[in-house]
Scaffold this active site. Structure first.
Site, PDB file in Angstrom:
ATOM      1  N   PHE A 140     -15.467  14.686  10.969  1.00 30.67           N
ATOM      2  CA  PHE A 140     -14.729  14.837   9.713  1.00 30.67           C
ATOM      3  C   PHE A 140     -13.853  13.611   9.525  1.00 30.67           C
ATOM      4  CE2 PHE A 140     -11.297  15.839   6.855  1.00 30.67           C
ATOM      5  CZ  PHE A 140     -11.991  16.375   5.794  1.00 30.67           C
ATOM      6  N   ASP A 225     -10.518   7.535  14.782  1.00 28.49           N
ATOM      7  CA  ASP A 225      -9.849   8.230  13.682  1.00 28.49           C
ATOM      8  C   ASP A 225      -8.859   9.203  14.313  1.00 28.49           C
ATOM      9  OD1 ASP A 225      -8.982   9.900  11.667  1.00 28.49           O
ATOM     10  OD2 ASP A 225     -10.949  10.133  10.718  1.00 28.49           O
ATOM     11  N   LYS A 254      -1.618  11.776   7.889  1.00 30.04           N
ATOM     12  CA  LYS A 254      -0.999  13.083   8.105  1.00 30.04           C
ATOM     13  C   LYS A 254       0.452  13.005   8.617  1.00 30.04           C
ATOM     14  CE  LYS A 254      -5.086  15.803   7.770  1.00 30.04           C
ATOM     15  NZ  LYS A 254      -6.435  15.658   8.267  1.00 30.04           N
TER      16      LYS A 254
HETATM   17  C1  LIG Z   1      -7.521  15.074   7.422  1.00 26.32           C
HETATM   18  C2  LIG Z   1      -8.413  14.075   8.030  1.00 26.32           C
HETATM   19  C3  LIG Z   1      -8.927  13.006   7.286  1.00 26.32           C
HETATM   20  C4  LIG Z   1      -8.697  12.865   5.790  1.00 26.32           C
HETATM   21  O1  LIG Z   1      -7.353  12.790   5.454  1.00 26.32           O
HETATM   22  P1  LIG Z   1      -6.915  13.129   3.932  1.00 26.32           P
HETATM   23  O2  LIG Z   1      -5.455  12.779   3.922  1.00 26.32           O
HETATM   24  O3  LIG Z   1      -7.166  14.591   3.734  1.00 26.32           O
HETATM   25  O4  LIG Z   1      -7.733  12.275   3.049  1.00 26.32           O
HETATM   26  C5  LIG Z   1      -9.705  12.074   7.933  1.00 26.32           C
HETATM   27  N1  LIG Z   1      -9.974  12.174   9.236  1.00 26.32           N
HETATM   28  C6  LIG Z   1      -9.515  13.197   9.999  1.00 26.32           C
HETATM   29  C7  LIG Z   1      -9.841  13.251  11.458  1.00 26.32           C
HETATM   30  C8  LIG Z   1      -8.737  14.195   9.418  1.00 26.32           C
HETATM   31  O5  LIG Z   1      -8.310  15.232  10.143  1.00 26.32           O
END
Ligand SMILES: *Cc1c(COP(=O)(O)O)cnc(C)c1O
Length: 396
Positions: A140, A225, A254
């Site tokens: 994700f 990520d 985040k």
């Molecule tokens: C939440 C998330 C994203 C995307 O972030 P948004 O602020 O929702 O665009 C990308 N990678 C990971 C691992 C995430 O948990």
């Protein structure tokens, strides 16, 4: 206005792109959220780890309101007095050479993909338009067209084509598969050190170390990520530190702004970031002074309150307590730091609804997993309180 009134407004006037629990939260403080009737709930999602510092942290709120009165947006056409300070703070905290600030996580991922491809062409010498990026199944990384182009979740892609080419998908946790997938045109391996949305999937020991070595051997960038796993959630500043690897670039978002504001960043080596020249990439709001002031305070809170150490210590405690629950519906309990998955034998949604009745808010992840990820400021007695309620719901 009743709860039903709010639900109806959302139903009628909002896109139906989420399936939230029917609780209308009106205010929150620390680990607690309060609904319209003043009922309190322990937040065990922390907005997908965006509120690691706890809701409405006074220090971050103060930085936000102070800065909002002074200066909020200059655009990057001019300089401001917060942006350089955040850059320095990110460098000092993470050891990465440079940062590029964006807003949402998906934008920072897009930034990483652009940097990776451009590095592949300009530095590695891959022919223009031929760069390949290797990613993992069940990843994700966000929701843009390019990012869903390499999702393996059919629903994320359904109807959204045509997709962006240039991605190779391999199984997660399988270093041999990475070795086999690398070609002379591979510029990058992009990976979540622990897969969050897939259900808190922890790879086998040594996986990231081997992946890093494979990348070094083949002159391929190793990018993690850490948008959800980073900034303390997994008991280290970055989850990849569990294996002592050093990525060429790290994506964060985040919790970078403690849930007050969308702030994300690509952290990278000077060599990788060096591919960007004026006009190559940008964002009107990226690196704005309000975002930077909030992020500076949010990072200060992580350090000054020892949230990374707290996550490691209390996460182990929480996990050990949850493992004492004897229930036929529990398949496995696993986690790193305050990031815990309770994997069930059947759908998790009914248990999340039952937990709501008990005063705990959490969200099912990929059908069978209850994800427990409270703000990192949670106290031991609050964990004890939660465990008893989780035990009750799972053994009923
Ligand atoms: C939440 C998330 C994203 C995307 O972030 P948004 O602020 O929702 O665009 C990308 N990678 C990971 C691992 C995430 O948990």
């Amino acid at each position: 206005m009743t709860v039903t009134d709010y639900l109806e407004l959302e139903e009628q006037f909002g896109a139906h792109n989420y399936h939230p629990l029917d609780v209308v939260v009106q205010r929150a403080e620390g680990v607690w959220m309060y609904d319209m009737d003043g009922r309190r709930y322990l937040d065990c999602l922390a907005a997908y780890s965006a509120v690691n510092q706890g809701h409405c942290h006074p220090r971050i709120v103060k930085a936000c309101t102070d800065q909002a009165r002074r200066l909020t947006l200059t655009s990057r056409a001019f300089r401001n007095d917060q942006f350089p300070l955040l850059l320095k703070q990110l460098h000092d905290l993470t050891g990465m050479d440079m940062a590029l600030l964006m807003n949402s996580g998906a934008e920072a991922v897009e930034t990483a993909l652009k940097a990776a491809r451009k590095w592949g062409h300009k530095v590695k010498g891959i022919p223009e338009g031929q760069a390949e990026i290797i990613v993992c199944a069940n990843n994700f990384h966000g929701r843009t067209i390019t990012i869903v182009s390499f999702s393996t979740d059919e629903q994320y892609r359904d109807g959204f084509g045509p997709f962006t080419p240039g991605f190779t998908v391999i199984p997660f946790g399988d270093a041999d598969a990475l070795e086999r997938a690398v070609t002379p045109n591979t510029c990058t391996f992009l990976v979540e050190p622990i897969q969050g949305e897939a259900g808190i999937i922890i790879p086998p020991d040594g996986y990231l170390k081997r992946a890093e070595a494979i990348c070094r051997t083949h002159h391929v960038l190793f990018i993690t990520d850490e948008i959800q796993s980073g900034l303390g959630r997994a008991g280290r500043l970055f989850a990849h530190q569990h294996e002592g690897v050093k990525p060429d670039a790290i994506i964060i978002g985040k919790a970078l702004a403690g849930g007050l504001y969308p702030v994300s960043a690509l952290l990278a080596t000077r060599e990788v970031m060096g591919v960007f020249h004026p006009g190559d990439h940008g964002s009107t709001f990226g690196g704005n002074p309000l975002a930077c002031a909030i992020a500076r305070a949010a990072l200060d809170v992580i350090v000054d309150e020892g949230l990374v150490q707290r996550s490691a210590k209390l996460g182990t405690y929480f996990l050990d307590r949850l493992k004492t629950i004897q229930s036929p519906v529990v398949k496995e309990v696993r986690g790193r730091g305050l990031w815990i998955a309770i994997e069930l034998t059947g759908p998790a949604r009914p248990y999340c609804e039952a937990l709501q009745t008990e005063g705990i808010l959490c969200k099912e992840t990929h059908e069978h997993v209850i994800r427990i990820a409270p703000p990192l400021v949670i106290e031991v007695d609050e964990i004890d309180w939660a465990v008893e309620r989780i035990r009750k719901v799972l053994t009923k």
